[in-house]
Design a protein around this motif. Sequence first.
Motif, PDB file in Angstrom:
ATOM      1  N   GLY A 186      17.318 -13.943  11.917  1.00  0.00           N
ATOM      2  CA  GLY A 186      16.058 -13.212  11.965  1.00  0.00           C
ATOM      3  C   GLY A 186      16.270 -11.714  12.024  1.00  0.00           C
ATOM      4  N   TYR A 187      17.277 -11.300  12.781  1.00  0.00           N
ATOM      5  CA  TYR A 187      17.585  -9.870  12.847  1.00  0.00           C
ATOM      6  C   TYR A 187      17.964  -9.349  11.463  1.00  0.00           C
ATOM      7  N   GLY A 188      18.708 -10.148  10.733  1.00  0.00           N
ATOM      8  CA  GLY A 188      19.121  -9.742   9.396  1.00  0.00           C
ATOM      9  C   GLY A 188      17.954  -9.504   8.469  1.00  0.00           C
ATOM     10  N   TRP A 189      16.874 -10.252   8.642  1.00  0.00           N
ATOM     11  CA  TRP A 189      15.696 -10.090   7.782  1.00  0.00           C
ATOM     12  C   TRP A 189      15.023  -8.733   7.982  1.00  0.00           C
ATOM     13  N   LYS A 190      15.229  -8.113   9.137  1.00  0.00           N
ATOM     14  CA  LYS A 190      14.559  -6.835   9.439  1.00  0.00           C
ATOM     15  C   LYS A 190      15.453  -5.609   9.247  1.00  0.00           C
ATOM     16  N   GLN A 191      16.646  -5.794   8.728  1.00  0.00           N
ATOM     17  CA  GLN A 191      17.573  -4.662   8.638  1.00  0.00           C
ATOM     18  C   GLN A 191      17.016  -3.512   7.796  1.00  0.00           C
ATOM     19  N   GLY A 192      16.261  -3.845   6.760  1.00  0.00           N
ATOM     20  CA  GLY A 192      15.729  -2.800   5.892  1.00  0.00           C
ATOM     21  C   GLY A 192      14.683  -1.922   6.557  1.00  0.00           C
ATOM     22  N   ILE A 193      13.958  -2.481   7.527  1.00  0.00           N
ATOM     23  CA  ILE A 193      12.896  -1.713   8.197  1.00  0.00           C
ATOM     24  C   ILE A 193      13.265  -1.368   9.637  1.00  0.00           C
ATOM     25  N   ASP A 194      14.502  -1.606  10.011  1.00  0.00           N
ATOM     26  CA  ASP A 194      14.913  -1.423  11.405  1.00  0.00           C
ATOM     27  C   ASP A 194      14.709   0.011  11.889  1.00  0.00           C
ATOM     28  N   ASP A 195      15.085   0.996  11.081  1.00  0.00           N
ATOM     29  CA  ASP A 195      14.943   2.401  11.493  1.00  0.00           C
ATOM     30  C   ASP A 195      13.476   2.798  11.643  1.00  0.00           C
ATOM     31  N   ILE A 196      12.633   2.333  10.721  1.00  0.00           N
ATOM     32  CA  ILE A 196      11.208   2.675  10.804  1.00  0.00           C
ATOM     33  C   ILE A 196      10.569   1.970  11.991  1.00  0.00           C
ATOM     34  N   ASN A 197      10.984   0.730  12.242  1.00  0.00           N
ATOM     35  CA  ASN A 197      10.514   0.023  13.439  1.00  0.00           C
ATOM     36  C   ASN A 197      10.869   0.804  14.702  1.00  0.00           C
ATOM     37  N   ASP A 198      12.061   1.382  14.688  1.00  0.00           N
ATOM     38  CA  ASP A 198      12.514   2.164  15.838  1.00  0.00           C
ATOM     39  C   ASP A 198      11.606   3.369  16.061  1.00  0.00           C
ATOM     40  N   MET A 199      11.212   4.033  14.977  1.00  0.00           N
ATOM     41  CA  MET A 199      10.308   5.175  15.092  1.00  0.00           C
ATOM     42  C   MET A 199       8.932   4.735  15.597  1.00  0.00           C
ATOM     43  N   LEU A 200       8.468   3.582  15.146  1.00  0.00           N
ATOM     44  CA  LEU A 200       7.183   3.067  15.600  1.00  0.00           C
ATOM     45  C   LEU A 200       7.212   2.778  17.100  1.00  0.00           C
ATOM     46  N   CYS A 201       8.330   2.244  17.572  1.00  0.00           N
ATOM     47  CA  CYS A 201       8.474   1.979  19.013  1.00  0.00           C
ATOM     48  C   CYS A 201       8.458   3.275  19.807  1.00  0.00           C
ATOM     49  N   HIS A 202       9.125   4.302  19.284  1.00  0.00           N
ATOM     50  CA  HIS A 202       9.108   5.605  19.948  1.00  0.00           C
ATOM     51  C   HIS A 202       7.696   6.181  19.970  1.00  0.00           C
ATOM     52  N   ALA A 203       6.987   6.057  18.854  1.00  0.00           N
ATOM     53  CA  ALA A 203       5.674   6.678  18.733  1.00  0.00           C
ATOM     54  C   ALA A 203       4.623   6.012  19.619  1.00  0.00           C
TER      55      ALA A 203
ATOM     56  N   VAL B 116       6.621  -2.670  18.577  1.00  0.00           N
ATOM     57  CA  VAL B 116       6.258  -2.790  17.172  1.00  0.00           C
ATOM     58  C   VAL B 116       5.649  -4.162  16.876  1.00  0.00           C
ATOM     59  N   ASP B 117       6.040  -5.177  17.633  1.00  0.00           N
ATOM     60  CA  ASP B 117       5.514  -6.527  17.405  1.00  0.00           C
ATOM     61  C   ASP B 117       4.045  -6.648  17.806  1.00  0.00           C
ATOM     62  N   SER B 118       3.559  -5.708  18.609  1.00  0.00           N
ATOM     63  CA  SER B 118       2.164  -5.755  19.057  1.00  0.00           C
ATOM     64  C   SER B 118       1.242  -4.894  18.199  1.00  0.00           C
ATOM     65  N   LEU B 119       1.800  -4.196  17.219  1.00  0.00           N
ATOM     66  CA  LEU B 119       1.007  -3.296  16.378  1.00  0.00           C
ATOM     67  C   LEU B 119       0.339  -4.034  15.226  1.00  0.00           C
ATOM     68  N   THR B 120      -0.735  -3.465  14.735  1.00  0.00           N
ATOM     69  CA  THR B 120      -1.406  -3.959  13.538  1.00  0.00           C
ATOM     70  C   THR B 120      -1.391  -2.853  12.495  1.00  0.00           C
ATOM     71  N   PRO B 121      -1.564  -3.176  11.227  1.00  0.00           N
ATOM     72  CA  PRO B 121      -1.553  -2.137  10.180  1.00  0.00           C
ATOM     73  C   PRO B 121      -2.556  -1.013  10.438  1.00  0.00           C
ATOM     74  N   GLU B 122      -3.642  -1.311  11.146  1.00  0.00           N
ATOM     75  CA  GLU B 122      -4.639  -0.287  11.431  1.00  0.00           C
ATOM     76  C   GLU B 122      -4.111   0.801  12.375  1.00  0.00           C
ATOM     77  N   ASP B 123      -3.055   0.478  13.140  1.00  0.00           N
ATOM     78  CA  ASP B 123      -2.480   1.450  14.069  1.00  0.00           C
ATOM     79  C   ASP B 123      -1.684   2.545  13.363  1.00  0.00           C
ATOM     80  N   ALA B 124      -1.337   2.318  12.105  1.00  0.00           N
ATOM     81  CA  ALA B 124      -0.454   3.245  11.380  1.00  0.00           C
ATOM     82  C   ALA B 124      -1.006   4.662  11.335  1.00  0.00           C
ATOM     83  N   GLY B 125      -2.321   4.794  11.304  1.00  0.00           N
ATOM     84  CA  GLY B 125      -2.923   6.119  11.209  1.00  0.00           C
ATOM     85  C   GLY B 125      -2.699   6.995  12.427  1.00  0.00           C
TER      86      GLY B 125
END
Length: 407
Positions: free
Chosen positions: A98-115, A127-136
């Motif tokens: 499962g971790y391998g499936w997220k390698q491409g978005i891992d860095d962006i996920n990290d930024m989302l967690c920071h934000a 990041v697992d609790s976010l919805t696409p509407e939160d992106a803004g």
Amino acid sequence: MLRYELKKIFVKPGGKIALLLLAVLLGVTCWFATDRGFINEQGNSETGIGAMRKLRSATKEWAGELTEERLAEVIAENARINALPGYWGDDGWATDMGYGWKQGIDDINDMLCHAFGKFREYDYRIVDSLTPEDAGQFYERRILQLKEWLSGADGDIFSDKEKEFLIHRFEELETPLYYDYMIGWDQLFEFAPTVIMITVLILGFLAAGIFSGEFQLKADAVFFSSRHGRDKGSAAKLGAGLVMVTVIYWVMILLYSVIVLGYLGADGAGCPIQITGRGWKSFNNITIFQEYLLIIFGGYLGVLFMLLLVMLVSAKAKSAVLAVTVPFLFLFAPNFLMMIPDEVINKICGLLPDQLLQMNMVVGFYNLYQIGGIVTGAAPILIAVYLPLTVILCPVIYQVYRRAEAG
């Protein structure tokens, strides 16, 4: 005479051992810095250049401006992967597959967690609790976090003008950020201080004997009584020290850069440092390559300053043993001072020469200084202070040794 002085440094067993030790430690550091792999579809770890190409390819799929739409896509992709059978293990953690499936978005996920987390905390599951509407809210959250932190007890250490400076710097950051694969630079920055500190410590042993050697060998009377001993001889010793430090430092740092970036890739040099985990909260709005230049040139200035001090102590005290303690003092004493919970001491520690050896940390620290109504970080002050001091040390060393009395 310069060539003769250089030969004296490296013809000795100690000089040869020092070079060998530098090579070995550089190799070990490069091994740690390039210790990255790729998790394949079966959840197995792959290593080697081929594995890094796969990781780079997976990450490149998400390269580009981090617009609201792109961030929403990442959040949606993260949720999709979370729902796949085999992602979660029985222990409630993601499986290797499962971790391998997220390698491409891992860095962006990290930024989302920071934000979307708290300013001084990090929760990788946010990041697992976010919805696409939160992106803004992504960029707005970064500034809001800072303001909330500054309004709390932790912000009391800053003056109103310093708070305004930090907020202004955060608001000045050009958005949307441009994201690209940058693992090579991230790993390079993490271990760069190790390479620089190893270099200054080992070169300290060599530099300590340049001026004290004549006294240890009881040849000082002959040296200073010779025709050009006090002028050309002293200048040759100083020149040998400068050449030794300069050549070895740049060989070490450039070899390290070529090996790490050659193995992991040099993509992302033009991206802002805020896309890296350590740079997200930095108020320095610079690119990754600009941070690299700051690290290597700041490191050179710090190494040169410390080793010139070693030479000065060696010339003045006529003792290699005393001189060799200088870099150890500058590298380890600040660690004890930082344990004292005093803001003035912390600000002083932020301007000690050891900070030049770890400029990757300096650009992330919130050490602020107010000079004549102008607020600035530590990095420009460090360069402005130690560059002229380093230049001044050269004629001082020459004059001290030139006027030394023979035993």
